[in-house]
Design an enzyme around this catalytic site. Sequence first.
Site, PDB file in Angstrom:
ATOM      1  N   THR A   1      -1.391  -2.638   7.473  1.00 13.25           N
ATOM      2  CA  THR A   1      -1.341  -2.989   6.048  1.00 13.25           C
ATOM      3  C   THR A   1      -2.425  -3.998   5.674  1.00 13.25           C
ATOM      4  O   THR A   1      -2.879  -4.773   6.523  1.00 13.25           O
ATOM      5  CB  THR A   1       0.041  -3.601   5.735  1.00 13.25           C
ATOM      6  OG1 THR A   1       0.026  -4.156   4.433  1.00 13.25           O
ATOM      7  CG2 THR A   1       0.416  -4.713   6.714  1.00 13.25           C
ATOM      8  N   ASP A   2      -2.768  -4.025   4.385  1.00 16.81           N
ATOM      9  CA  ASP A   2      -3.724  -5.034   3.909  1.00 16.81           C
ATOM     10  C   ASP A   2      -3.085  -6.427   3.852  1.00 16.81           C
ATOM     11  O   ASP A   2      -3.788  -7.431   3.720  1.00 16.81           O
ATOM     12  CB  ASP A   2      -4.305  -4.658   2.540  1.00 16.81           C
ATOM     13  CG  ASP A   2      -3.261  -4.497   1.448  1.00 16.81           C
ATOM     14  OD1 ASP A   2      -2.050  -4.625   1.733  1.00 16.81           O
ATOM     15  OD2 ASP A   2      -3.653  -4.244   0.287  1.00 16.81           O
ATOM     16  N   GLU A   3      -1.742  -6.489   3.964  1.00 18.76           N
ATOM     17  CA  GLU A   3      -1.067  -7.796   3.835  1.00 18.76           C
ATOM     18  C   GLU A   3      -1.426  -8.746   4.969  1.00 18.76           C
ATOM     19  O   GLU A   3      -1.224  -9.952   4.851  1.00 18.76           O
ATOM     20  CB  GLU A   3       0.451  -7.606   3.757  1.00 18.76           C
ATOM     21  CG  GLU A   3       0.855  -6.755   2.580  1.00 18.76           C
ATOM     22  CD  GLU A   3       2.293  -6.952   2.117  1.00 18.76           C
ATOM     23  OE1 GLU A   3       2.967  -7.859   2.610  1.00 18.76           O
ATOM     24  OE2 GLU A   3       2.721  -6.172   1.261  1.00 18.76           O
TER      25      GLU A   3
ATOM     26  N   TYR B   1       7.033 -10.204   7.366  1.00 22.45           N
ATOM     27  CA  TYR B   1       6.570  -8.807   7.518  1.00 22.45           C
ATOM     28  C   TYR B   1       5.093  -8.767   7.919  1.00 22.45           C
ATOM     29  O   TYR B   1       4.727  -8.142   8.927  1.00 22.45           O
ATOM     30  CB  TYR B   1       6.779  -8.030   6.206  1.00 22.45           C
ATOM     31  CG  TYR B   1       5.982  -6.736   6.138  1.00 22.45           C
ATOM     32  CD1 TYR B   1       6.286  -5.656   6.973  1.00 22.45           C
ATOM     33  CD2 TYR B   1       4.899  -6.594   5.259  1.00 22.45           C
ATOM     34  CE1 TYR B   1       5.539  -4.477   6.925  1.00 22.45           C
ATOM     35  CE2 TYR B   1       4.158  -5.428   5.202  1.00 22.45           C
ATOM     36  CZ  TYR B   1       4.484  -4.371   6.039  1.00 22.45           C
ATOM     37  OH  TYR B   1       3.740  -3.209   6.000  1.00 22.45           O
TER      38      TYR B   1
ATOM     39  N   LYS C   1       3.243  -7.469  11.364  1.00 23.59           N
ATOM     40  CA  LYS C   1       2.230  -6.395  11.396  1.00 23.59           C
ATOM     41  C   LYS C   1       0.930  -6.932  12.013  1.00 23.59           C
ATOM     42  O   LYS C   1       0.260  -6.222  12.774  1.00 23.59           O
ATOM     43  CB  LYS C   1       1.959  -5.850   9.983  1.00 23.59           C
ATOM     44  CG  LYS C   1       3.088  -5.035   9.370  1.00 23.59           C
ATOM     45  CD  LYS C   1       3.425  -3.754  10.131  1.00 23.59           C
ATOM     46  CE  LYS C   1       2.357  -2.680  10.015  1.00 23.59           C
ATOM     47  NZ  LYS C   1       2.811  -1.401  10.628  1.00 23.59           N
TER      48      LYS C   1
HETATM   49  P1  NAD Z   1       9.305   3.202   5.579  1.00 20.79           P
HETATM   50  O1  NAD Z   1      10.133   1.958   5.642  1.00 20.79           O
HETATM   51  O2  NAD Z   1       9.480   4.137   4.448  1.00 20.79           O
HETATM   52  O3  NAD Z   1       9.528   4.057   6.912  1.00 20.79           O
HETATM   53  C1  NAD Z   1       9.586   3.455   8.173  1.00 20.79           C
HETATM   54  C2  NAD Z   1      10.135   4.500   9.145  1.00 20.79           C
HETATM   55  O4  NAD Z   1      10.175   3.887  10.443  1.00 20.79           O
HETATM   56  C3  NAD Z   1      11.555   4.962   8.822  1.00 20.79           C
HETATM   57  O5  NAD Z   1      11.644   6.364   8.939  1.00 20.79           O
HETATM   58  C4  NAD Z   1      12.410   4.269   9.881  1.00 20.79           C
HETATM   59  O6  NAD Z   1      13.575   5.012  10.229  1.00 20.79           O
HETATM   60  C5  NAD Z   1      11.427   4.181  11.035  1.00 20.79           C
HETATM   61  N1  NAD Z   1      11.781   3.090  11.949  1.00 20.79           N
HETATM   62  C6  NAD Z   1      12.069   1.799  11.632  1.00 20.79           C
HETATM   63  N2  NAD Z   1      12.377   1.099  12.745  1.00 20.79           N
HETATM   64  C7  NAD Z   1      12.256   1.964  13.787  1.00 20.79           C
HETATM   65  C8  NAD Z   1      12.436   1.836  15.192  1.00 20.79           C
HETATM   66  N3  NAD Z   1      12.822   0.674  15.751  1.00 20.79           N
HETATM   67  N4  NAD Z   1      12.206   2.909  15.979  1.00 20.79           N
HETATM   68  C9  NAD Z   1      11.827   4.106  15.420  1.00 20.79           C
HETATM   69  N5  NAD Z   1      11.665   4.283  14.094  1.00 20.79           N
HETATM   70  C10 NAD Z   1      11.881   3.221  13.283  1.00 20.79           C
HETATM   71  O7  NAD Z   1       7.812   2.697   5.704  1.00 20.79           O
HETATM   72  P2  NAD Z   1       6.487   3.257   4.996  1.00 20.79           P
HETATM   73  O8  NAD Z   1       6.344   2.607   3.684  1.00 20.79           O
HETATM   74  O9  NAD Z   1       6.442   4.723   5.129  1.00 20.79           O
HETATM   75  O10 NAD Z   1       5.382   2.606   5.969  1.00 20.79           O
HETATM   76  C11 NAD Z   1       4.985   3.272   7.154  1.00 20.79           C
HETATM   77  C12 NAD Z   1       3.947   2.429   7.875  1.00 20.79           C
HETATM   78  O11 NAD Z   1       2.843   2.203   7.036  1.00 20.79           O
HETATM   79  C13 NAD Z   1       4.467   1.038   8.276  1.00 20.79           C
HETATM   80  O12 NAD Z   1       3.937   0.732   9.535  1.00 20.79           O
HETATM   81  C14 NAD Z   1       3.912   0.120   7.204  1.00 20.79           C
HETATM   82  O13 NAD Z   1       3.722  -1.181   7.715  1.00 20.79           O
HETATM   83  C15 NAD Z   1       2.602   0.813   6.890  1.00 20.79           C
HETATM   84  N6  NAD Z   1       2.082   0.613   5.526  1.00 20.79           N
HETATM   85  C16 NAD Z   1       2.881   0.859   4.434  1.00 20.79           C
HETATM   86  C17 NAD Z   1       2.343   0.728   3.150  1.00 20.79           C
HETATM   87  C18 NAD Z   1       3.173   1.004   1.917  1.00 20.79           C
HETATM   88  O14 NAD Z   1       2.713   0.748   0.807  1.00 20.79           O
HETATM   89  N7  NAD Z   1       4.362   1.546   2.027  1.00 20.79           N
HETATM   90  C19 NAD Z   1       1.009   0.336   2.991  1.00 20.79           C
HETATM   91  C20 NAD Z   1       0.232   0.072   4.131  1.00 20.79           C
HETATM   92  C21 NAD Z   1       0.772   0.243   5.389  1.00 20.79           C
HETATM   93  O1  DAU Z   2       0.038  -3.875   0.547  1.00 18.67           O
HETATM   94  C1  DAU Z   2       0.676  -2.973   1.401  1.00 18.67           C
HETATM   95  C2  DAU Z   2       2.160  -3.264   1.432  1.00 18.67           C
HETATM   96  O2  DAU Z   2       2.680  -2.840   0.184  1.00 18.67           O
HETATM   97  C3  DAU Z   2       2.883  -2.563   2.576  1.00 18.67           C
HETATM   98  O3  DAU Z   2       2.420  -3.054   3.792  1.00 18.67           O
HETATM   99  C4  DAU Z   2       4.397  -2.796   2.479  1.00 18.67           C
HETATM  100  O4  DAU Z   2       5.061  -2.056   3.487  1.00 18.67           O
HETATM  101  C5  DAU Z   2       4.862  -2.318   1.118  1.00 18.67           C
HETATM  102  O5  DAU Z   2       6.239  -2.606   0.965  1.00 18.67           O
HETATM  103  C6  DAU Z   2       4.058  -2.997   0.005  1.00 18.67           C
HETATM  104  O6  DAU Z   2       4.389  -4.419  -0.071  1.00 18.67           O
HETATM  105  P1  DAU Z   2       4.590  -5.171  -1.474  1.00 18.67           P
HETATM  106  O7  DAU Z   2       5.413  -6.374  -1.235  1.00 18.67           O
HETATM  107  O8  DAU Z   2       3.295  -5.352  -2.175  1.00 18.67           O
HETATM  108  O9  DAU Z   2       5.413  -4.017  -2.277  1.00 18.67           O
HETATM  109  P2  DAU Z   2       6.694  -4.091  -3.220  1.00 18.67           P
HETATM  110  O10 DAU Z   2       6.861  -2.740  -3.819  1.00 18.67           O
HETATM  111  O11 DAU Z   2       7.865  -4.713  -2.546  1.00 18.67           O
HETATM  112  O12 DAU Z   2       6.222  -5.099  -4.368  1.00 18.67           O
HETATM  113  C7  DAU Z   2       5.078  -4.819  -5.177  1.00 18.67           C
HETATM  114  C8  DAU Z   2       4.910  -5.998  -6.141  1.00 18.67           C
HETATM  115  O13 DAU Z   2       6.011  -5.986  -7.065  1.00 18.67           O
HETATM  116  C9  DAU Z   2       4.945  -7.348  -5.470  1.00 18.67           C
HETATM  117  O14 DAU Z   2       4.054  -8.224  -6.143  1.00 18.67           O
HETATM  118  C10 DAU Z   2       6.386  -7.839  -5.679  1.00 18.67           C
HETATM  119  C11 DAU Z   2       6.751  -7.208  -7.003  1.00 18.67           C
HETATM  120  N1  DAU Z   2       8.187  -6.866  -7.169  1.00 18.67           N
HETATM  121  C12 DAU Z   2       8.768  -6.077  -6.223  1.00 18.67           C
HETATM  122  C13 DAU Z   2      10.097  -5.729  -6.311  1.00 18.67           C
HETATM  123  C14 DAU Z   2      10.761  -4.875  -5.259  1.00 18.67           C
HETATM  124  C15 DAU Z   2       8.902  -7.317  -8.276  1.00 18.67           C
HETATM  125  O15 DAU Z   2       8.360  -8.016  -9.156  1.00 18.67           O
HETATM  126  N2  DAU Z   2      10.226  -6.953  -8.376  1.00 18.67           N
HETATM  127  C16 DAU Z   2      10.860  -6.200  -7.431  1.00 18.67           C
HETATM  128  O16 DAU Z   2      12.074  -5.928  -7.569  1.00 18.67           O
END
Ligand code: NAD
Ligand code: DAU
Length: 358
Positions: free
Chosen positions: A131-133, A166, A170
């Site tokens: 992630t970019d975080e 988180y 990561k």
């Molecule tokens: P998600 O939470 O939707 O899915 C995570 C999956 O991992 C689920 O299917 C869960 O069952 C599985 N999992 C969790 N713990 C596990 C374990 N101990 N063993 C096996 N499986 C397990 O997540 P996502 O949003 O699809 O993100 C996927 C990946 O991409 C993550 O590594 C996240 O850090 C990264 N990522 C997400 C975003 C985003 O915006 N969602 C952006 C950048 C990177």
């Molecule tokens: O940047 C990549 C990341 O983006 C991934 O690594 C994470 O897995 C993914 O969850 C996401 O993280 P964020 O914290 O940016 O996403 P989220 O959707 O939780 O929140 C987006 C923005 O909205 C953030 O500034 C917090 C705000 N927010 C979020 C929720 C859930 C609110 O204001 N209210 C809310 O209820």
Amino acid sequence: MKNVLITGGAGFIGSHVVRLFVNKYPEYRIVNLDALTYAGNLANLRDVEDAPNYSFVKADICDFETLCRIFVQYDIDGVIHLAAESHVDRSIKDPFTFARTNVMGTLSLLEAARRHWGGDWEGKLFYHISTDEVYGALELDQPEGCAPYGSDFFRESTKYAPHSPYSASKAGSDHFVRAYHDTYGMPALVTNCSNNYGPYQFPEKLIPLFINNICKSKPLPIYGKGENVRDWLYVEDHARAIDLIFHRGRVGDTYNIGGFNEWKNIDIVHLLIRTVDRLLHRPEGASDHLITYVTDRAGHDLRYAIDATKLRNELGWEPTVQFELGIEKTVRWYLENQEWLDTVTSGDYRRYYEEMYR
Ligand code: NAD
Ligand code: DAU
């Protein structure tokens, strides 16, 4: 490469990656390993579950013995590692689970791969999705007008400075992947992506949560003033980047993936309200009153903005889905998949959400 292990394939991004690989590469065996936590849902993969080149294994990435067995059983050559705890708010409440899954789970997977491959790296690859975080937060020094909202961007050379449990977990996992490359010579790759959105995203994240709440006329809890900025990418564009990098990325390297698409949270909320209300034939502005400003997220990062120029220049990747069109597609998907939404918003999630906003 023939036998590809995709971890976290029942989650949001993972399910799009599994679908792409199963359909595009009939000559590969795709093994989806997922523990099916609250975020994992096999209903995300109904359309490919009977494909002859697809297998599902329910397993925890922290269970080292089982991982070793799976590497042998399927003779895995390539790993695309997405399994993780992914929600920042949950990590603030329960950091141990994040360290366990994201750090120890990734380490277990690396070690299982190393033992199975036994130093013969030919045709092998461990690709870690991050992630970019991990880069921390950027300044919001151009807050007026339109994006970009700051003069600085996350580049591959940006120093790690994670703030949340988180992102710290990561970052730890990224370091372990690079350590396995540098120490043992394991062919490895890391990509750091910005915020994804699209179908099958669990409704605890901003976009699906707010779509769901607008539909049900429930409050929209905006953290702080809604001024925080994120860079959004349609999930299928991320899956395409993963495919490209898995096959053509430079081993040992890192690529940033992003949408060149910065938005303030409050502007996204207005866009979601407009889109949902229009598609539900409600009068314009009908759901504006749902906007509710709540206590800010602890340690809330102000701005994320990815510079994805390296990926564009080296591998020719570009995001293809324009944001307003992607949001329209996403809203339509959630409206048409009410049953999916109702299923995933029961049980553990309902308890968590009620506790959070009690
Ligand atoms: P998600 O939470 O939707 O899915 C995570 C999956 O991992 C689920 O299917 C869960 O069952 C599985 N999992 C969790 N713990 C596990 C374990 N101990 N063993 C096996 N499986 C397990 O997540 P996502 O949003 O699809 O993100 C996927 C990946 O991409 C993550 O590594 C996240 O850090 C990264 N990522 C997400 C975003 C985003 O915006 N969602 C952006 C950048 C990177
Ligand atoms: O940047 C990549 C990341 O983006 C991934 O690594 C994470 O897995 C993914 O969850 C996401 O993280 P964020 O914290 O940016 O996403 P989220 O959707 O939780 O929140 C987006 C923005 O909205 C953030 O500034 C917090 C705000 N927010 C979020 C929720 C859930 C609110 O204001 N209210 C809310 O209820």
